[in-house]
Enzyme design. Structure first.
Site, PDB file in Angstrom:
ATOM      1  N   TYR A 154     101.443 117.884  78.951  1.00 37.15           N
ATOM      2  CA  TYR A 154     102.430 117.543  79.965  1.00 37.15           C
ATOM      3  C   TYR A 154     102.833 116.067  79.805  1.00 37.15           C
ATOM      4  O   TYR A 154     101.991 115.172  79.875  1.00 37.15           O
ATOM      5  CB  TYR A 154     101.836 117.796  81.354  1.00 37.15           C
ATOM      6  CG  TYR A 154     102.782 117.487  82.470  1.00 37.15           C
ATOM      7  CD1 TYR A 154     103.942 118.240  82.632  1.00 37.15           C
ATOM      8  CD2 TYR A 154     102.545 116.452  83.354  1.00 37.15           C
ATOM      9  CE1 TYR A 154     104.834 117.952  83.658  1.00 37.15           C
ATOM     10  CE2 TYR A 154     103.431 116.165  84.377  1.00 37.15           C
ATOM     11  CZ  TYR A 154     104.568 116.912  84.516  1.00 37.15           C
ATOM     12  OH  TYR A 154     105.450 116.628  85.520  1.00 37.15           O
ATOM     13  N   ARG A 196      92.257 112.804 107.079  1.00 35.78           N
ATOM     14  CA  ARG A 196      92.166 112.410 105.667  1.00 35.78           C
ATOM     15  C   ARG A 196      90.701 112.355 105.291  1.00 35.78           C
ATOM     16  O   ARG A 196      90.076 111.355 105.551  1.00 35.78           O
ATOM     17  CB  ARG A 196      92.821 111.024 105.442  1.00 35.78           C
ATOM     18  CG  ARG A 196      93.065 110.713 103.974  1.00 35.78           C
ATOM     19  CD  ARG A 196      93.355 109.242 103.726  1.00 35.78           C
ATOM     20  NE  ARG A 196      92.098 108.519 103.648  1.00 35.78           N
ATOM     21  CZ  ARG A 196      91.658 107.662 104.567  1.00 35.78           C
ATOM     22  NH1 ARG A 196      92.374 107.334 105.599  1.00 35.78           N
ATOM     23  NH2 ARG A 196      90.478 107.097 104.447  1.00 35.78           N
ATOM     24  N   ASP A 216      93.527 121.394  81.705  1.00 35.11           N
ATOM     25  CA  ASP A 216      94.751 121.618  82.485  1.00 35.11           C
ATOM     26  C   ASP A 216      95.162 123.061  82.217  1.00 35.11           C
ATOM     27  O   ASP A 216      95.660 123.394  81.147  1.00 35.11           O
ATOM     28  CB  ASP A 216      95.850 120.637  82.056  1.00 35.11           C
ATOM     29  CG  ASP A 216      97.146 120.818  82.856  1.00 35.11           C
ATOM     30  OD1 ASP A 216      97.328 121.889  83.462  1.00 35.11           O
ATOM     31  OD2 ASP A 216      97.973 119.883  82.851  1.00 35.11           O
ATOM     32  N   LYS A 254     103.305 124.920  90.340  1.00 30.59           N
ATOM     33  CA  LYS A 254     103.854 125.893  89.400  1.00 30.59           C
ATOM     34  C   LYS A 254     103.494 127.317  89.834  1.00 30.59           C
ATOM     35  O   LYS A 254     103.781 127.688  90.933  1.00 30.59           O
ATOM     36  CB  LYS A 254     103.399 125.529  87.987  1.00 30.59           C
ATOM     37  CG  LYS A 254     103.546 124.028  87.648  1.00 30.59           C
ATOM     38  CD  LYS A 254     104.988 123.559  87.640  1.00 30.59           C
ATOM     39  CE  LYS A 254     105.153 122.039  87.628  1.00 30.59           C
ATOM     40  NZ  LYS A 254     104.451 121.326  86.563  1.00 30.59           N
TER      41      LYS A 254
HETATM   42  C1  LIG Z   1     103.885 120.043  86.346  1.00 27.43           C
HETATM   43  C2  LIG Z   1     102.672 119.838  85.541  1.00 27.43           C
HETATM   44  C3  LIG Z   1     101.774 118.805  85.830  1.00 27.43           C
HETATM   45  C4  LIG Z   1     102.021 117.799  86.940  1.00 27.43           C
HETATM   46  O1  LIG Z   1     101.979 118.421  88.190  1.00 27.43           O
HETATM   47  P1  LIG Z   1     102.840 117.905  89.471  1.00 27.43           P
HETATM   48  O2  LIG Z   1     102.474 118.901  90.521  1.00 27.43           O
HETATM   49  O3  LIG Z   1     104.276 117.930  89.087  1.00 27.43           O
HETATM   50  O4  LIG Z   1     102.360 116.529  89.792  1.00 27.43           O
HETATM   51  C5  LIG Z   1     100.626 118.706  85.047  1.00 27.43           C
HETATM   52  N1  LIG Z   1     100.380 119.557  84.040  1.00 27.43           N
HETATM   53  C6  LIG Z   1     101.232 120.570  83.740  1.00 27.43           C
HETATM   54  C7  LIG Z   1     100.908 121.487  82.609  1.00 27.43           C
HETATM   55  C8  LIG Z   1     102.405 120.736  84.476  1.00 27.43           C
HETATM   56  O5  LIG Z   1     103.253 121.716  84.151  1.00 27.43           O
END
Ligand SMILES: *Cc1c(COP(=O)(O)O)cnc(C)c1O
Length: 385
Positions: free
Chosen positions: A106, A53, A179, A204
Site C-alpha cells: 500500500y 478514549r 496487512d 475496505k
Molecule cells: C486502504 C489500505 C490501507 C490504509 O487504510 P486506511 O483505512 O485508508 O487508512 C492499508 N493497507 C491496504 C492494503 C489498503 O488497501
C-alpha cells in the site's frame, strides 16, 4: 438436548456473535455514545469502562467479532483508520530497530515508512517478500524487530507465503505482521499460519460499503508489544468512534456473502479479460499463470480475492482512456466496496512506485459480473478504436 456444533465463522458473523440487548431483548445491540462512566461508592469502575478514549462498548463488541473471525487469542484493537493501525505497529518499536517490509505494498504506508518512519529512527529495507530467499537475506538476526508483509499486495497482487515468512522472522528474533486487507479472514487467517499481528484497513471489504474509515489489529499473543499497541492507540488518541464501529459491525454481518460473491466475480473477470484482445496481461492470484498462484492456493480459501489488475495494450494513454470510458464501474480510489471501482494506479502512486504505467486496478463489487465485463469491454474497445 444435543450440543451445538461449533458454528462457522460465516454464521457467527451473520449474527455479530449473537449480541442482543439484555434490557429490551432487541436482536441488535444499542449504539453506545457515552464518553464517561459512573464511579462506584467503593471507588472502582466495576464495568471496566472509565472514559470514552478508548472505553466504548460498541467498539468492544466489534473488536470481539473481529478477534473471533481472525482467531486472535490476544484480541483485536480498532483504530481510526488503517494507517493509524499500521503505523502503531512501527511506533511500538524502538529507535534504531530494523524493519523489513514488502517492496510491493500500500503506497501511503511505504511513503510513511520512508519519511516519518525514518525520522522516528527506524531503518527500513523493502524487499520482494514473495521470494523467501530475498526475505531470508534481508533480515538481520537480533537487529530486525519487525517483518511487514502485505499479501496479496497492492497493486500487483503478489503473494507472500505467510508460514515461511513467519519462520524466517522468528528465526531472526523478529515479529511478523501481515496487512491482510485484501484477503480478509474469509480467505486467510494469518495468525493461524504463524503471524504475530494481522492488520486490516477495515475501510475496505470488512465494512464494504464505502462509508467508514477504520483500521484493526488482531494479535496472537497478549505480550508487552501488544500492550504497547493498545497504549499507543489510547495515548495518541487514534481511536475509532462508536458510530463507525456500529456501521462496521453491521457491514461485517454480510462479510462472507459479499466477499465470496466478489471473489467469484473477480475470478470470472480475470478469466474473461485474459482472452481480451486489448488486454496485455491480467494480474490475479487465482490464475494458474500468476507467479503467486501455488502459494495462494495453499493459504487462501473461498477464492482468491476481489482485487485484480489489468495491463492494457497501448500503454498508459490507453489505460487512462479506458478508465475514462466506463459507465457501470466507478472511477475512484479505494477497494472492497459493493460498487466496483476502477483506477489508473500510477497516477496515484507517483515516482518510485513499482506500479507499471499501463495498469488499471479493479475492485470487484457485487454487481452482475456479465454487466461489469460488458462495461469494460465497451470501454476497452472505444479506447483502442
Ligand atoms: C486502504 C489500505 C490501507 C490504509 O487504510 P486506511 O483505512 O485508508 O487508512 C492499508 N493497507 C491496504 C492494503 C489498503 O488497501
Amino acid at each position: 438436548m444435543s450440543e451445538s456444533p461449533p458454528w462457522s465463522p460465516a454464521s457467527l458473523a451473520a449474527q455479530a456473535l449473537g449480541f442482543t440487548d439484555p434490557a429490551t431483548r432487541a436482536v441488535v445491540r444499542p449504539l453506545h455514545l457515552a464518553t464517561t462512566f459512573i464511579r462506584d461508592p467503593d471507588n472502582t469502575y466495576p464495568a471496566g469502562y472509565i472514559y470514552g478514549r478508548p472505553d466504548n462498548a460498541t467498539v468492544r463488541d466489534t473488536e470481539a467479532l473481529l478477534a473471533t473471525l481472525e482467531e486472535a487469542p490476544a484480541g483485536a484493537l480498532l483504530f481510526g483508520s488503517g494507517m493509524a493501525a499500521a503505523t502503531a505497529c512501527f511506533l511500538a518499536l524502538d529507535r534504531g530497530d530494523h524493519v523489513v517490509a514488502s517492496a510491493v505494498m500500500y503506497w501511503a504506508l511505504r511513503r510513511w515508512l520512508q519519511t516519518e518512519g525514518r525520522r522516528f529512527g527506524l531503518e527500513v529495507d523493502f524487499v520482494e517478500t514473495d521470494d523467501p530467499a530475498k526475505l531470508r537475506a534481508a533480515v538481520v538476526p537480533g537487529r530486525t524487530k519487525l517483518v511487514w508483509v502485505e499479501t496479496p499486495s497492492n497493486p500487483l497482487w503478489t503473494v507472500t507465503d505467510i508460514a515461511e515468512a513467519a519462520r524466517i522472522a522468528h528465526a531472526a528474533g523478529a515479529r511478523l505482521a501481515v496487512d491482510s486487507t485484501c484477503a480478509s479472514p474469509v480467505h486467510t487467517r494469518p495468525l493461524t499460519l504463524g503471524a504475530d499481528i494481522v492488520m486490516h484497513s477495515a475501510t475496505k471489504i470488512l465494512n464494504g460499503h464505502s462509508d467508514v474509515i477504520a483500521g484493526v489489529l488482531a494479535g496472537r499473543e497478549a505480550d508487552g508489544y501488544w500492550e504497547r499497541l493498545a497504549a499507543i492507540r489510547s495515548g495518541n488518541g487514534s481511536i475509532l468512534g462508536p458510530f463507525e464501529a456500529y456501521l462496521l459491525q453491521r457491514g461485517l454481518k454480510t462479510l462472507f456473502v459479499r466477499q465470496t460473491a466478489q471473489a467469484a466475480g473477480a475470478a470470472e473477470l480475470a478469466h474473461a479479460l485474459s482472452r481480451h484482445p486489448d488486454v496485455a496481461r491480467v494480474l490475479y492470484p487465482g490464475l494458474t499463470q500468476h507467479p503467486g498462484h501455488d502459494v495462494a492456493a495453499r493459504q487462501m480459501e473461498n477464492g482468491f480475492g476481489y482485487m485484480l489488475s489489468v495491463q492494457v495494450r497501448g500503454g498508459e494513454a490507453a489505460a487512462i482512456a479506458t478508465a475514462a470510458r466506463v459507465r457501470l464501474w466507478k472511477r475512484a480510489t479505494s477497494l472492497g466496496s459493493t460498487e466496483s471501482l476502477i483506477e489508473h494506479r500510477a497516477s496515484v502512486e507517483g515516482p518510485g512506485s513499482p506500479c507499471p504505467p499501463d495498469l488499471l486496478r479493479l475492485s470487484t463489487g457485487v454487481e452482475t459480473p456479465a454487466d461489469l465485463l460488458h462495461d469494460l469491454d465497451v470501454a476497452l474497445r472505444a479506447a483502442h478504436a
